[in-house]
Design a protein around this motif. Structure first.
Motif, PDB file in Angstrom:
ATOM      1  N   ASP A 132       0.825  -1.210   0.000  1.00 30.94           N
ATOM      2  CA  ASP A 132       0.000   0.000   0.000  1.00 30.94           C
ATOM      3  C   ASP A 132       0.863   1.266   0.000  1.00 30.94           C
ATOM      4  O   ASP A 132       0.587   2.216  -0.745  1.00 30.94           O
ATOM      5  CB  ASP A 132      -0.923   0.008   1.223  1.00 30.94           C
ATOM      6  N   ARG A 133       1.904   1.285   0.817  1.00 27.97           N
ATOM      7  CA  ARG A 133       2.757   2.466   0.883  1.00 27.97           C
ATOM      8  C   ARG A 133       3.545   2.645  -0.405  1.00 27.97           C
ATOM      9  O   ARG A 133       3.787   3.770  -0.860  1.00 27.97           O
ATOM     10  CB  ARG A 133       3.710   2.361   2.080  1.00 27.97           C
ATOM     11  N   GLY A 134       3.935   1.513  -1.022  1.00 26.34           N
ATOM     12  CA  GLY A 134       4.645   1.607  -2.300  1.00 26.34           C
ATOM     13  C   GLY A 134       3.757   2.139  -3.404  1.00 26.34           C
ATOM     14  O   GLY A 134       4.209   2.886  -4.283  1.00 26.34           O
ATOM     15  N   ALA A 135       2.458   1.774  -3.365  1.00 26.01           N
ATOM     16  CA  ALA A 135       1.527   2.239  -4.390  1.00 26.01           C
ATOM     17  C   ALA A 135       1.228   3.722  -4.251  1.00 26.01           C
ATOM     18  O   ALA A 135       1.008   4.424  -5.248  1.00 26.01           O
ATOM     19  CB  ALA A 135       0.230   1.446  -4.311  1.00 26.01           C
ATOM     20  N   LEU A 136       1.231   4.221  -3.013  1.00 31.46           N
ATOM     21  CA  LEU A 136       0.901   5.633  -2.766  1.00 31.46           C
ATOM     22  C   LEU A 136       2.122   6.539  -2.765  1.00 31.46           C
ATOM     23  O   LEU A 136       1.980   7.759  -2.806  1.00 31.46           O
ATOM     24  CB  LEU A 136       0.178   5.761  -1.410  1.00 31.46           C
ATOM     25  N   GLU A 137       3.314   5.933  -2.708  1.00 30.97           N
ATOM     26  CA  GLU A 137       4.538   6.714  -2.578  1.00 30.97           C
ATOM     27  C   GLU A 137       4.846   7.481  -3.869  1.00 30.97           C
ATOM     28  O   GLU A 137       4.684   6.957  -4.973  1.00 30.97           O
ATOM     29  CB  GLU A 137       5.719   5.786  -2.238  1.00 30.97           C
ATOM     30  N   THR A 138       5.232   8.758  -3.731  1.00 27.01           N
ATOM     31  CA  THR A 138       5.553   9.589  -4.895  1.00 27.01           C
ATOM     32  C   THR A 138       7.059   9.788  -5.063  1.00 27.01           C
ATOM     33  O   THR A 138       7.520  10.169  -6.136  1.00 27.01           O
ATOM     34  CB  THR A 138       4.879  10.972  -4.766  1.00 27.01           C
ATOM     35  N   VAL A 139       7.823   9.536  -4.016  1.00 26.79           N
ATOM     36  CA  VAL A 139       9.278   9.670  -4.097  1.00 26.79           C
ATOM     37  C   VAL A 139       9.838   8.433  -4.794  1.00 26.79           C
ATOM     38  O   VAL A 139       9.554   7.292  -4.396  1.00 26.79           O
ATOM     39  CB  VAL A 139       9.905   9.831  -2.694  1.00 26.79           C
ATOM     40  N   VAL A 140      10.645   8.664  -5.845  1.00 30.18           N
ATOM     41  CA  VAL A 140      11.124   7.563  -6.674  1.00 30.18           C
ATOM     42  C   VAL A 140      11.959   6.564  -5.875  1.00 30.18           C
ATOM     43  O   VAL A 140      11.793   5.345  -6.010  1.00 30.18           O
ATOM     44  CB  VAL A 140      11.961   8.107  -7.858  1.00 30.18           C
ATOM     45  N   ASP A 141      12.847   7.041  -5.013  1.00 30.21           N
ATOM     46  CA  ASP A 141      13.711   6.142  -4.236  1.00 30.21           C
ATOM     47  C   ASP A 141      12.897   5.220  -3.331  1.00 30.21           C
ATOM     48  O   ASP A 141      13.205   4.027  -3.198  1.00 30.21           O
ATOM     49  CB  ASP A 141      14.703   6.951  -3.395  1.00 30.21           C
ATOM     50  N   LYS A 142      11.854   5.780  -2.710  1.00 31.06           N
ATOM     51  CA  LYS A 142      11.017   4.979  -1.814  1.00 31.06           C
ATOM     52  C   LYS A 142      10.168   3.987  -2.603  1.00 31.06           C
ATOM     53  O   LYS A 142       9.895   2.873  -2.138  1.00 31.06           O
ATOM     54  CB  LYS A 142      10.132   5.889  -0.965  1.00 31.06           C
ATOM     55  N   GLN A 143       9.752   4.394  -3.809  1.00 33.51           N
ATOM     56  CA  GLN A 143       9.020   3.463  -4.665  1.00 33.51           C
ATOM     57  C   GLN A 143       9.894   2.275  -5.049  1.00 33.51           C
ATOM     58  O   GLN A 143       9.444   1.119  -5.037  1.00 33.51           O
ATOM     59  CB  GLN A 143       8.551   4.179  -5.948  1.00 33.51           C
ATOM     60  N   GLN A 144      11.145   2.549  -5.376  1.00 39.08           N
ATOM     61  CA  GLN A 144      12.071   1.477  -5.751  1.00 39.08           C
ATOM     62  C   GLN A 144      12.366   0.555  -4.569  1.00 39.08           C
ATOM     63  O   GLN A 144      12.482  -0.658  -4.743  1.00 39.08           O
ATOM     64  CB  GLN A 144      13.366   2.080  -6.299  1.00 39.08           C
ATOM     65  N   ALA A 145      12.469   1.130  -3.358  1.00 41.40           N
ATOM     66  CA  ALA A 145      12.713   0.320  -2.165  1.00 41.40           C
ATOM     67  C   ALA A 145      11.540  -0.624  -1.913  1.00 41.40           C
ATOM     68  O   ALA A 145      11.726  -1.812  -1.608  1.00 41.40           O
ATOM     69  CB  ALA A 145      12.938   1.225  -0.953  1.00 41.40           C
ATOM     70  N   ALA A 146      10.314  -0.095  -2.056  1.00 40.08           N
ATOM     71  CA  ALA A 146       9.125  -0.935  -1.880  1.00 40.08           C
ATOM     72  C   ALA A 146       9.069  -2.018  -2.954  1.00 40.08           C
ATOM     73  O   ALA A 146       8.715  -3.171  -2.677  1.00 40.08           O
ATOM     74  CB  ALA A 146       7.869  -0.077  -1.927  1.00 40.08           C
ATOM     75  N   ALA A 147       9.438  -1.662  -4.188  1.00 41.92           N
ATOM     76  CA  ALA A 147       9.414  -2.623  -5.287  1.00 41.92           C
ATOM     77  C   ALA A 147      10.389  -3.778  -5.034  1.00 41.92           C
ATOM     78  O   ALA A 147      10.072  -4.941  -5.324  1.00 41.92           O
ATOM     79  CB  ALA A 147       9.754  -1.934  -6.603  1.00 41.92           C
ATOM     80  N   GLN A 148      11.556  -3.470  -4.481  1.00 40.88           N
ATOM     81  CA  GLN A 148      12.530  -4.520  -4.188  1.00 40.88           C
ATOM     82  C   GLN A 148      12.005  -5.496  -3.138  1.00 40.88           C
ATOM     83  O   GLN A 148      12.199  -6.709  -3.254  1.00 40.88           O
ATOM     84  CB  GLN A 148      13.847  -3.887  -3.712  1.00 40.88           C
ATOM     85  N   VAL A 149      11.345  -4.961  -2.109  1.00 41.46           N
ATOM     86  CA  VAL A 149      10.781  -5.826  -1.059  1.00 41.46           C
ATOM     87  C   VAL A 149       9.682  -6.711  -1.644  1.00 41.46           C
ATOM     88  O   VAL A 149       9.627  -7.921  -1.387  1.00 41.46           O
ATOM     89  CB  VAL A 149      10.228  -4.973   0.105  1.00 41.46           C
ATOM     90  N   LEU A 150       8.799  -6.120  -2.459  1.00 42.66           N
ATOM     91  CA  LEU A 150       7.702  -6.893  -3.056  1.00 42.66           C
ATOM     92  C   LEU A 150       8.230  -7.964  -4.006  1.00 42.66           C
ATOM     93  O   LEU A 150       7.690  -9.075  -4.072  1.00 42.66           O
ATOM     94  CB  LEU A 150       6.755  -5.950  -3.798  1.00 42.66           C
ATOM     95  N   LYS A 151       9.294  -7.649  -4.745  1.00 40.24           N
ATOM     96  CA  LYS A 151       9.866  -8.636  -5.663  1.00 40.24           C
ATOM     97  C   LYS A 151      10.383  -9.865  -4.920  1.00 40.24           C
ATOM     98  O   LYS A 151      10.269 -10.991  -5.399  1.00 40.24           O
ATOM     99  CB  LYS A 151      10.998  -7.998  -6.474  1.00 40.24           C
ATOM    100  N   VAL A 152      10.963  -9.640  -3.738  1.00 37.35           N
ATOM    101  CA  VAL A 152      11.445 -10.769  -2.943  1.00 37.35           C
ATOM    102  C   VAL A 152      10.280 -11.671  -2.560  1.00 37.35           C
ATOM    103  O   VAL A 152      10.360 -12.904  -2.663  1.00 37.35           O
ATOM    104  CB  VAL A 152      12.195 -10.276  -1.686  1.00 37.35           C
ATOM    105  N   PHE A 153       9.176 -11.069  -2.101  1.00 34.55           N
ATOM    106  CA  PHE A 153       7.973 -11.845  -1.778  1.00 34.55           C
ATOM    107  C   PHE A 153       7.508 -12.646  -2.995  1.00 34.55           C
ATOM    108  O   PHE A 153       7.268 -13.854  -2.917  1.00 34.55           O
ATOM    109  CB  PHE A 153       6.847 -10.921  -1.318  1.00 34.55           C
ATOM    110  N   HIS A 154       7.368 -11.955  -4.129  1.00 34.82           N
ATOM    111  CA  HIS A 154       6.780 -12.571  -5.317  1.00 34.82           C
ATOM    112  C   HIS A 154       7.665 -13.678  -5.885  1.00 34.82           C
ATOM    113  O   HIS A 154       7.160 -14.740  -6.283  1.00 34.82           O
ATOM    114  CB  HIS A 154       6.535 -11.493  -6.382  1.00 34.82           C
ATOM    115  N   GLU A 155       8.966 -13.450  -5.930  1.00 34.84           N
ATOM    116  CA  GLU A 155       9.868 -14.449  -6.503  1.00 34.84           C
ATOM    117  C   GLU A 155      10.071 -15.641  -5.562  1.00 34.84           C
ATOM    118  O   GLU A 155      10.243 -16.775  -6.007  1.00 34.84           O
ATOM    119  CB  GLU A 155      11.208 -13.794  -6.832  1.00 34.84           C
ATOM    120  N   THR A 156      10.053 -15.387  -4.250  1.00 36.90           N
ATOM    121  CA  THR A 156      10.256 -16.468  -3.289  1.00 36.90           C
ATOM    122  C   THR A 156       9.033 -17.372  -3.205  1.00 36.90           C
ATOM    123  O   THR A 156       9.151 -18.606  -3.161  1.00 36.90           O
ATOM    124  CB  THR A 156      10.558 -15.902  -1.892  1.00 36.90           C
TER     125      THR A 156
END
Length: 235
Positions: A132-156
């Motif tokens: 949710d925070r990654g979807a609402l986040e407007t700062v690019v760095d924070k969006q990328q950080a959220a994306a990395q965490v979600l990718k770990v969930f999805h790939e694992t």
């Protein structure tokens, strides 16, 4: 000359059960170390996003199992040695240790049954907060950080999104999920997280049940042998 007759038979049966108990301690220690270093759980529980960490309840349970396995190995050796030496002192100490271990196992089993869904719920809440925070986040760095965490969930877990709708949306509109057939909707991460930890909990429960049965037989045999040694004319 030591114990004779049926008591001698019980002596060797106690030795046999203690050897099985020692082996069970080795198995529990090995399984708990595997759970601690399993790639799936390690990848998920080592995640961090903006200071928020994945819940550590699972690791706390695993550390307790590691300690239990080590204690079981020690107690099993103590019982084997006490049975062979026909020592009332060692057998009495062994029985006391078994009673304490059995009480702890029952208490842990009750606690685990009451809180069996807690670990998966905590991890699901962590996933949802990042999503949710990654979807609402407007700062690019924070969006990328959220994306990395979600990718770990999805790939694992080979999952995508929180439920059916978000799974389809996330899989089609982003590159966060493992690529599959365009028309194939991947399972939700909520279901995959629940499945992962339910499998681990059942494995722990089966091991605990087997150990509890062995402990009951050992307590009976150790007391019978101790009484037999005390009543033996040699002593």
């Amino acid at each position: 000359m030591g114990v004779e007759g049926c008591t001698k038979c019980i002596k060797y049966m106690l030795f046999f059960f203690n050897f099985i108990f020692w082996l069970a301690g080795c198995v529990i220690l090995g399984v708990s170390l595997w759970l601690r270093h399993d790639n799936k759980t390690s990848n998920l529980l080592n995640l961090e996003y903006e200071g928020a960490e994945a819940p550590s309840t699972f690791y706390i349970s695993v550390y307790i199992l590691i300690a239990v396995g080590a204690v079981m190995m020690f107690v099993g050796f103590l019982g084997c040695y006490g049975a062979i030496q026909e020592s009332q002192c060692l057998l009495g100490t062994f029985f006391a240790c078994l009673v304490i271990l059995f009480a702890c196992e029952v208490a842990a089993g009750i606690w685990g049954f009451i809180h069996k869904d807690k670990i998966s719920k905590e991890l699901i809440n962590f996933y949802d907060s990042v999503y949710d925070r990654g979807a609402l986040e407007t700062v690019v760095d924070k969006q990328q950080a959220a994306a990395q965490v979600l990718k770990v969930f999805h790939e694992t877990l080979h999952c995508c999104g929180k439920d059916g709708l978000t799974s389809a949306f996330t899989g089609w509109m982003t590159d966060l999920c493992p690529k599959k057939n365009l028309l194939e909707i991947q399972p939700s991460c909520h279901n995959q997280i629940k499945t992962l930890f339910n499998e681990k909990i059942y494995l722990i429960g089966i091991a605990a049940l087997v150990v509890a049965v062995i402990m009951i037989f050992e307590m009976i045999f150790s007391m019978v042998l101790c009484c037999g040694i005390r009543n033996s004319p040699v002593y």
